[in-house]
Design a protein around this motif. Structure first.
Motif, PDB file in Angstrom:
ATOM      1  N   VAL A 122       1.528 -19.007 -44.814  1.00 17.48           N
ATOM      2  CA  VAL A 122       1.747 -18.289 -43.564  1.00 17.48           C
ATOM      3  C   VAL A 122       1.631 -16.799 -43.834  1.00 17.48           C
ATOM      4  CG1 VAL A 122       3.329 -17.867 -41.647  1.00 17.48           C
ATOM      5  CG2 VAL A 122       3.271 -20.110 -42.741  1.00 17.48           C
ATOM      6  N   TYR A 123       0.859 -16.110 -42.992  1.00 18.68           N
ATOM      7  CA  TYR A 123       0.634 -14.677 -43.136  1.00 18.68           C
ATOM      8  C   TYR A 123       0.866 -14.002 -41.790  1.00 18.68           C
ATOM      9  CZ  TYR A 123      -1.717 -16.134 -47.426  1.00 18.68           C
ATOM     10  OH  TYR A 123      -2.007 -16.697 -48.648  1.00 18.68           O
ATOM     11  N   PHE A 124       1.082 -12.688 -41.845  1.00 17.07           N
ATOM     12  CA  PHE A 124       1.193 -11.900 -40.633  1.00 17.07           C
ATOM     13  C   PHE A 124       0.231 -10.721 -40.696  1.00 17.07           C
ATOM     14  CE2 PHE A 124       5.227 -14.111 -40.528  1.00 17.07           C
ATOM     15  CZ  PHE A 124       5.385 -14.393 -39.178  1.00 17.07           C
ATOM     16  N   LEU A 125      -0.508 -10.548 -39.628  1.00 22.52           N
ATOM     17  CA  LEU A 125      -1.259  -9.321 -39.425  1.00 22.52           C
ATOM     18  C   LEU A 125      -0.316  -8.348 -38.729  1.00 22.52           C
ATOM     19  CD1 LEU A 125      -3.883  -7.629 -39.344  1.00 22.52           C
ATOM     20  CD2 LEU A 125      -4.348  -8.701 -37.124  1.00 22.52           C
ATOM     21  N   VAL A 126      -0.063  -7.204 -39.352  1.00 20.50           N
ATOM     22  CA  VAL A 126       0.860  -6.205 -38.815  1.00 20.50           C
ATOM     23  C   VAL A 126       0.072  -4.934 -38.526  1.00 20.50           C
ATOM     24  CG1 VAL A 126       2.984  -4.911 -39.189  1.00 20.50           C
ATOM     25  CG2 VAL A 126       2.736  -7.198 -40.177  1.00 20.50           C
ATOM     26  N   ILE A 127       0.028  -4.543 -37.255  1.00 22.40           N
ATOM     27  CA  ILE A 127      -0.721  -3.361 -36.839  1.00 22.40           C
ATOM     28  C   ILE A 127       0.246  -2.328 -36.281  1.00 22.40           C
ATOM     29  CG2 ILE A 127      -2.464  -2.484 -35.246  1.00 22.40           C
ATOM     30  CD1 ILE A 127      -3.899  -5.124 -35.453  1.00 22.40           C
ATOM     31  N   ASN A 128       0.196  -1.131 -36.838  1.00 20.32           N
ATOM     32  CA  ASN A 128       1.026  -0.011 -36.381  1.00 20.32           C
ATOM     33  C   ASN A 128       0.147   1.064 -35.764  1.00 20.32           C
ATOM     34  OD1 ASN A 128       2.433  -1.158 -39.006  1.00 20.32           O
ATOM     35  ND2 ASN A 128       4.031  -0.273 -37.740  1.00 20.32           N
ATOM     36  N   ASP A 129       0.696   1.766 -34.752  1.00 20.55           N
ATOM     37  CA  ASP A 129      -0.004   2.925 -34.219  1.00 20.55           C
ATOM     38  C   ASP A 129       0.692   4.196 -34.691  1.00 20.55           C
ATOM     39  OD1 ASP A 129       2.252   3.222 -32.652  1.00 20.55           O
ATOM     40  OD2 ASP A 129       1.225   2.979 -30.742  1.00 20.55           O
ATOM     41  N   GLU A 141      -5.076   5.512 -32.955  1.00 21.85           N
ATOM     42  CA  GLU A 141      -4.974   5.584 -34.407  1.00 21.85           C
ATOM     43  C   GLU A 141      -4.180   4.378 -34.883  1.00 21.85           C
ATOM     44  OE1 GLU A 141      -2.989   8.360 -37.924  1.00 21.85           O
ATOM     45  OE2 GLU A 141      -3.273   9.195 -35.898  1.00 21.85           O
ATOM     46  N   LEU A 142      -4.830   3.487 -35.640  1.00 15.39           N
ATOM     47  CA  LEU A 142      -4.207   2.224 -36.012  1.00 15.39           C
ATOM     48  C   LEU A 142      -4.311   1.975 -37.516  1.00 15.39           C
ATOM     49  CD1 LEU A 142      -5.587  -0.110 -33.196  1.00 15.39           C
ATOM     50  CD2 LEU A 142      -3.332   0.970 -33.296  1.00 15.39           C
ATOM     51  N   THR A 143      -3.273   1.318 -38.040  1.00 15.37           N
ATOM     52  CA  THR A 143      -3.264   0.828 -39.415  1.00 15.37           C
ATOM     53  C   THR A 143      -2.988  -0.660 -39.375  1.00 15.37           C
ATOM     54  OG1 THR A 143      -2.440   2.932 -40.265  1.00 15.37           O
ATOM     55  CG2 THR A 143      -2.158   1.001 -41.675  1.00 15.37           C
ATOM     56  N   GLY A 144      -3.795  -1.451 -40.104  1.00 15.24           N
ATOM     57  CA  GLY A 144      -3.612  -2.890 -40.132  1.00 15.24           C
ATOM     58  C   GLY A 144      -3.382  -3.395 -41.539  1.00 15.24           C
ATOM     59  N   ASN A 145      -2.327  -4.186 -41.713  1.00 12.63           N
ATOM     60  CA  ASN A 145      -1.996  -4.776 -43.013  1.00 12.63           C
ATOM     61  C   ASN A 145      -1.820  -6.276 -42.871  1.00 12.63           C
ATOM     62  OD1 ASN A 145      -1.496  -2.384 -44.959  1.00 12.63           O
ATOM     63  ND2 ASN A 145      -0.339  -1.816 -43.124  1.00 12.63           N
ATOM     64  N   LEU A 146      -2.256  -7.010 -43.881  1.00  9.01           N
ATOM     65  CA  LEU A 146      -2.074  -8.449 -43.947  1.00  9.01           C
ATOM     66  C   LEU A 146      -0.994  -8.742 -44.971  1.00  9.01           C
ATOM     67  CD1 LEU A 146      -3.218 -11.123 -42.837  1.00  9.01           C
ATOM     68  CD2 LEU A 146      -4.745 -11.162 -44.820  1.00  9.01           C
ATOM     69  N   ILE A 147       0.071  -9.455 -44.556  1.00  7.89           N
ATOM     70  CA  ILE A 147       1.249  -9.667 -45.397  1.00  7.89           C
ATOM     71  C   ILE A 147       1.590 -11.150 -45.381  1.00  7.89           C
ATOM     72  CG2 ILE A 147       3.690  -9.107 -45.731  1.00  7.89           C
ATOM     73  CD1 ILE A 147       3.150  -6.514 -44.150  1.00  7.89           C
ATOM     74  N   SER A 148       1.891 -11.727 -46.523  1.00  6.47           N
ATOM     75  CA  SER A 148       2.346 -13.117 -46.564  1.00  6.47           C
ATOM     76  C   SER A 148       3.793 -13.187 -46.099  1.00  6.47           C
ATOM     77  CB  SER A 148       2.209 -13.693 -47.973  1.00  6.47           C
ATOM     78  OG  SER A 148       3.038 -13.000 -48.878  1.00  6.47           O
ATOM     79  N   VAL A 149       4.182 -14.361 -45.580  1.00 12.17           N
ATOM     80  CA  VAL A 149       5.520 -14.503 -45.034  1.00 12.17           C
ATOM     81  C   VAL A 149       6.594 -14.324 -46.092  1.00 12.17           C
ATOM     82  CG1 VAL A 149       5.707 -17.004 -45.341  1.00 12.17           C
ATOM     83  CG2 VAL A 149       6.888 -15.909 -43.428  1.00 12.17           C
ATOM     84  N   ASN A 150       6.265 -14.583 -47.371  1.00 13.52           N
ATOM     85  CA  ASN A 150       7.249 -14.395 -48.441  1.00 13.52           C
ATOM     86  C   ASN A 150       7.198 -13.005 -49.067  1.00 13.52           C
ATOM     87  OD1 ASN A 150       5.024 -14.441 -50.268  1.00 13.52           O
ATOM     88  ND2 ASN A 150       5.133 -16.685 -50.350  1.00 13.52           N
ATOM     89  N   GLN A 188       4.936 -11.744 -50.946  1.00 13.80           N
ATOM     90  CA  GLN A 188       4.294 -11.680 -52.251  1.00 13.80           C
ATOM     91  C   GLN A 188       2.865 -11.129 -52.179  1.00 13.80           C
ATOM     92  OE1 GLN A 188       5.963 -12.545 -55.162  1.00 13.80           O
ATOM     93  NE2 GLN A 188       7.725 -12.631 -53.813  1.00 13.80           N
ATOM     94  N   PHE A 189       2.244 -11.202 -51.011  1.00 10.41           N
ATOM     95  CA  PHE A 189       0.869 -10.736 -50.845  1.00 10.41           C
ATOM     96  C   PHE A 189       0.825  -9.674 -49.754  1.00 10.41           C
ATOM     97  CE2 PHE A 189      -3.050 -10.833 -48.394  1.00 10.41           C
ATOM     98  CZ  PHE A 189      -4.028 -10.707 -49.365  1.00 10.41           C
ATOM     99  N   SER A 190       0.128  -8.566 -50.016  1.00 11.44           N
ATOM    100  CA  SER A 190      -0.036  -7.517 -49.010  1.00 11.44           C
ATOM    101  C   SER A 190      -1.375  -6.824 -49.249  1.00 11.44           C
ATOM    102  CB  SER A 190       1.113  -6.502 -49.095  1.00 11.44           C
ATOM    103  OG  SER A 190       0.939  -5.464 -48.144  1.00 11.44           O
ATOM    104  N   GLN A 191      -2.150  -6.647 -48.176  1.00 12.12           N
ATOM    105  CA  GLN A 191      -3.444  -5.979 -48.304  1.00 12.12           C
ATOM    106  C   GLN A 191      -3.712  -5.173 -47.046  1.00 12.12           C
ATOM    107  OE1 GLN A 191      -6.743  -8.238 -49.865  1.00 12.12           O
ATOM    108  NE2 GLN A 191      -8.205  -7.171 -48.554  1.00 12.12           N
ATOM    109  N   ASN A 192      -4.157  -3.921 -47.241  1.00 10.16           N
ATOM    110  CA  ASN A 192      -4.539  -3.082 -46.109  1.00 10.16           C
ATOM    111  C   ASN A 192      -5.933  -3.486 -45.639  1.00 10.16           C
ATOM    112  OD1 ASN A 192      -6.100  -0.236 -45.354  1.00 10.16           O
ATOM    113  ND2 ASN A 192      -4.083  -0.474 -44.436  1.00 10.16           N
ATOM    114  N   LEU A 193      -6.057  -3.723 -44.331  1.00  9.01           N
ATOM    115  CA  LEU A 193      -7.347  -4.088 -43.738  1.00  9.01           C
ATOM    116  C   LEU A 193      -8.070  -2.881 -43.162  1.00  9.01           C
ATOM    117  CD1 LEU A 193      -6.533  -7.430 -41.877  1.00  9.01           C
ATOM    118  CD2 LEU A 193      -7.545  -7.122 -44.139  1.00  9.01           C
TER     119      LEU A 193
END
Length: 583
Positions: free
Chosen positions: A561-568, A524-533, A535-540
């Motif tokens: 610069v962005y980070f893909l953050v995946i949580n289980d 079970e995974l959730t993925g979000n794309l977040i800017s390094v500052n 200011q931007f966040s979107q659920n993938l």
């Protein structure tokens, strides 16, 4: 300059006591050492011991008048998946991969604080910023690439003045490029500088000059929730909050003739959920205190709490969030030969002291307090340095169970050199998947021998995983910005959810790209794309996945610069850095 004061204890059987030194520090970075007799209360909790990794400790020449503060920096600067050890000894900046130097760089002045590290120019590689100075030493601002080469426009020289504490790295104008914020000591004044990453003055509003010695690493955040970041910094006598034009915020500065600030760089965090930031710190002087200020400089709720017996504390706060509520950790060490009751405090944001606190810590500490699970139980531990060391020059790292306050098995850990104002850092130093503890220490010799630094790295015998670490370095991150009100993500790709492989195609990307995710089992995974500052966040995605390969198109992104953050489901996390460039 080092001072040695002698104290003796009489009529006590020597078999019950060992001889130790106790260290103290004044506002001019002058170290004072008391020679004392101390009971053997620091015996290990059980006979368990930890071994240093092969090749450690490693010794280096130290500046006898300006020893290290706040330990070292861990960061993967060559993208090999292993964290390098970054630190200065005297006038040399070192980058070590395990026990082998990647490169060294000679500097003018002494590197006292650990380097700050980030991808400041958005090129996909890490940059390292080290400031220098010291008692009687010329100061510089160095910025080097991941190979140790000077960046264009650096180093910077300001009339050979001491560049004090360390640099803060932050994207002040949200353009994907980070600025460098630092302090110049120019008695009787201090100067607050902001440079862009090419070494140019950021705007014509800077630098600004204030009276007194600026003495804390700047913290950066939107403290009043007006959409613009502010800079919080202190001189030895005054606490300031400036806007980006160099103007004081309403309610600032804050000062009290009985309270002073040095070395206790503040942390910014929203403790009450009202979307502005509180300023958490410590102060010394006649009315030494642990304080929290509102964004307008007024006292927050029941704070401050005055330090019992007026003992000075130079500890920078540690602020963590385990269960949705913030916890604030600070310490009060002994600073004289009488060995007052050293204590570690933990409060919630409202100022309620936690059960089993304060913890008695007869070793004392003024260094970085880190929080990590180092013993494979279900709880976290507090790990901190000691202002006590032995006659033969060994120091100590202590660890306590965060909830019970009990000493962790195998601690205090005896290290080569004096840990005093430094502390420990946790990582996987040799890439074997096991947790290691790194501590940069020094020996103040009182004879003709030169002073030395020692790089200690111990195998803690437990598997390494970044999610076991809540606070791991000076001010909580290698940018040193002290800001917890942002999306906190790793600066490197740190996969630690079993059975997940990620690939960004391409990386760097140009406007658009894609994610390929391969799973070896059901998750079970959730993925979000977040800017390094932040200011931007979107659920993938948010889904129950079965074994297989999944592909996702990334949204159109502006350069940055962005980070893909995946949580289980167990709140374990993978972070993957994404660079978006202009084509």
């Amino acid at each position: 300059m080092k001072y040695l004061l002698l104290f003796f204890t009489f009529f006590i059987p020597s078999s019950l006591f060992c001889q130790y030194y106790l260290g103290a520090l004044d506002e001019n970075y002058q170290e004072i050492y008391h020679k004392v007799e101390k009971p053997l209360a620091m015996a290990r909790n059980n006979p368990a011991t930890f071994n240093q990794l092969p090749g450690f400790p490693i010794s280096f020449l130290n500046d006898p008048n300006s020893s290290n503060f706040r330990n070292l920096t861990l960061e993967d600067i060559n993208d090999d998946g292993i964290q390098e050890l970054l630190f200065s000894c005297g006038n040399i900046l070192y980058a070590y991969n395990n026990n082998t130097p990647l490169w060294t760089k000679a500097m003018i002045g002494t590197g006292i604080y650990p380097p700050s590290v980030a991808d400041i120019d958005n090129d996909g590689d890490m940059e390292i910023i080290q400031v220098t100075g010291g008692n009687g030493k010329d100061g510089r601002v160095y910025a080097v690439d991941h190979l140790g080469n000077d960046l264009p426009g650096f180093p910077k020289n300001y009339d050979n003045n001491w560049i004090i504490t360390t640099a803060t790295l932050a994207d002040l104008d949200v353009d994907g490029q980070m600025e460098i914020i630092f302090l110049e000591r120019n008695p009787p004044n201090g100067v607050l500088h902001i440079l862009d990453n090419k070494g140019e003055i950021w705007t014509n509003n800077w630098p600004i000059q204030v009276s007194g010695t600026l003495a804390t690493t700047p913290s950066i955040g939107d403290i009043d929730n007006d959409g613009q970041k502010e800079i919080v910094v202190a001189s030895t006598t005054t606490l300031y909050a400036f806007d980006l034009a160099g103007q004081l915020e309403d309610g600032w500065p804050v000062e009290d003739n009985n309270t002073q600030f040095s070395f206790q760089s503040p942390i910014l965090v929203d403790l009450d959920g009202d979307e502005d930031l509180e300023i958490v710190g410590a102060a010394h002087g006649i009315q030494a205190q642990f304080y929290i200020k509102n964004h307008d400089g007024s006292d927050f709720l029941a704070w401050p709490f005055f330090v019992p017996e007026g003992t000075w504390s130079f500890t920078t706060p540690t602020v963590i969030n385990r269960t949705g509520d913030y916890e604030i950790i600070m310490s009060r060490p002994s600073l004289d030969a009488q060995f007052l009751n050293d204590k570690i405090y933990k409060w919630d944001g409202l100022g309620n002291l936690a059960t089993n606190y304060p913890i008695e810590n007869d070793l004392g500490s003024q260094g970085v307090i880190i929080v990590a699970n180092i013993d494979e139980d279900d709880g976290m531990e507090i790990i901190l340095s000691s202002n006590t060391f032995t006659l033969d020059g060994n120091g100590f790292i202590n660890a306590f169970d965060m909830d019970s306050g009990e000493v962790v098995d195998g601690f205090p850990l005896e290290v080569r050199g004096y840990s005093h104002l430094n502390g420990a850092t946790i990582g996987d130093i040799n890439g074997d998947g096991m947790m290691d503890l790194a501590a940069l220490c020094y020996t103040p010799n009182f004879d003709s021998r030169p002073d030395s630094n020692y790089l200690n790295v111990f195998d803690l015998g437990t598997p390494y995983s970044p999610d076991k670490i809540l606070w791991n370095t000076y001010k909580g991150s290698n940018t040193r910005d002290g800001n917890l009100d942002k999306s906190v993500v790793s600066s490197i790709s740190t996969p630690h959810i079993e059975g997940v492989k990620l690939e960004i195609l391409p990386n760097p990307i140009y406007h658009k790209g894609s994610l390929k995710m391969e799973l070896s089992g059901n998750l079970e995974l959730t993925g979000n794309l977040i800017s390094v500052n932040g200011q931007f966040s979107q659920n993938l995605f948010q889904n129950n996945f079965t074994k297989g390969v999944y592909n996702y198109n990334l949204p159109a992104l502006i350069p940055g610069v962005y980070f893909l953050v995946i949580n289980d489901a167990k709140n374990r996390v993978i972070t993957k850095k994404i660079i978006v460039q202009n084509q």
